[in-house]
Design a protein around this motif. Sequence first.
Motif, short mmCIF file in Angstrom:
data_model
loop_
_atom_site.label_atom_id
_atom_site.label_comp_id
_atom_site.label_asym_id
_atom_site.label_seq_id
_atom_site.Cartn_x
_atom_site.Cartn_y
_atom_site.Cartn_z
N LEU A 1 0.68 -1.15 0.04
CA LEU A 1 0.02 -0.01 -0.13
C LEU A 1 0.87 1.21 -0.02
O LEU A 1 1.78 1.29 0.73
N GLU A 2 0.57 2.10 -0.78
CA GLU A 2 1.62 3.51 -1.17
C GLU A 2 0.57 4.70 -1.24
O GLU A 2 -0.29 4.45 -1.93
N PRO A 3 0.72 5.82 -0.82
CA PRO A 3 0.15 7.00 -1.17
C PRO A 3 0.51 7.50 -2.40
O PRO A 3 1.63 7.33 -2.78
N ARG A 4 -0.44 8.19 -3.08
CA ARG A 4 -0.29 8.71 -4.51
C ARG A 4 -1.27 9.60 -4.71
O ARG A 4 -2.19 9.75 -4.39
N GLU A 5 -0.85 10.74 -5.68
CA GLU A 5 -1.71 11.74 -6.21
C GLU A 5 -2.10 11.06 -7.51
O GLU A 5 -1.46 10.52 -8.33
N ALA B 1 -2.07 3.64 6.19
CA ALA B 1 -3.09 2.38 5.89
C ALA B 1 -2.35 1.26 6.06
O ALA B 1 -3.03 0.31 6.52
N ALA B 2 -1.06 0.95 5.62
CA ALA B 2 -0.37 -0.17 5.85
C ALA B 2 -0.42 -0.57 7.42
O ALA B 2 -0.50 -1.66 7.76
N GLN B 3 -0.11 0.39 8.16
CA GLN B 3 0.05 0.22 9.58
C GLN B 3 -1.43 -0.13 10.11
O GLN B 3 -1.67 -1.20 10.80
N ALA B 4 -2.56 0.36 9.61
CA ALA B 4 -3.97 0.15 9.88
C ALA B 4 -4.05 -1.47 9.75
O ALA B 4 -4.76 -2.34 10.28
N HIS B 5 -3.65 -1.93 8.42
CA HIS B 5 -3.74 -3.15 7.88
C HIS B 5 -3.12 -4.29 8.96
O HIS B 5 -3.56 -5.25 9.00
N ARG B 6 -2.02 -3.78 9.33
CA ARG B 6 -1.15 -4.78 10.17
C ARG B 6 -1.90 -4.83 11.49
O ARG B 6 -1.96 -6.02 12.18
N ARG B 7 -2.61 -3.78 12.19
CA ARG B 7 -3.36 -3.98 13.19
C ARG B 7 -4.56 -4.88 13.15
O ARG B 7 -4.50 -5.78 14.17
N VAL B 8 -5.23 -4.60 12.12
CA VAL B 8 -6.30 -5.62 11.82
C VAL B 8 -5.92 -6.97 11.67
O VAL B 8 -6.52 -7.91 12.45
#
Length: 328
Positions: free
Chosen positions: A18-22, A308-315
């Motif tokens: 998951l990576e941020p992008r414009e 977002a990547a950290q959020a997925h790790r927590r879940v």
Amino acid sequence: MTRTYGIVFAAPGEPEVLEPREYDLRAPGPGEITVAIEAAGVNFIDLHRRSGVLEDGSLFPRGLGMEGAGRVVECGPQVYGFEPGDRVAFVDSSTGSYASHAVLPAARAIRLPDDVSCELAASLMFKGLTAEYLTHRCVPLKPDDWVLWHAAAGGVGSIATGWLVARGVRVIGLASTEEKRRQVLNAGCIAALDAEAPGAHSFIRELTEGKGVHIVFDSVGNATVELSLASLRQRGHLVLFGNASGDVTGFNLSRLGHLGSLHVTRPSLKHYIGQDHDLAAASDRVLLALADGAIRPPQVTRLPLCEAAQAHRRVQDRQTQGSLILVP
């Protein structure tokens, strides 16, 4: 065309993909609106989409997220009933809600009451709609029925168990830690158990006078299906609505007869809110239950969208209680 900041992934994989992008977001077409997202819900299904367990065939790079809330900023042609400034929530797998903006059909937008914040809506709506169809339309339920709910302290479980208790249903909640089991009891469940504890099955039977429960709601799947089946009374219903531990495979259907003429269903939310009128009725029921107190506002953990990547790790590691949201 709107310049948008969002989370994308170029290939299935671990949270690190998951990576941020414009990127440029297209203008809304006929019957569509553009929403400036103020909060996006994180759900277990997002992990399945990211990892490739669920494959929709769309081109990479892909956006992610199916639940969000914010304000309408633009309306396409043939949009009736909405205008810029209106506050809405949405549940739609095609939107990519991990973003600052999204385009969606106006018919799939849910107007928010003044007293429901965008953060509350994003933490509640997908899970609330799931709880609604499971507890109101999937299998027959009446006061004094016994229900066993796996992951009762999770996002869906914490909403559904309290809602069932408010309807007079007797609920036994399963949760993995002592802290989560306290939360389950605070929601009004008659008992809170560890599914992996040696005496769990015996205690469930004891609570139900040896008969077993009427319905088991199981979102875990492979690791818990045997406990679920063993906990049911004759002609009971097993509702498998998730597969957090993997799919249940290789099952001999004849066992259902030997175990007491049991019923098993594997429902999906999309088949219960796929029609616009079904979504409208279900979301109205969720918002009414919230206003009446039958649904308690979930415990919310907030993270910036860029995490977002950290959020997925927590879940993934079961380090969350209640709901987790991303804020652009």
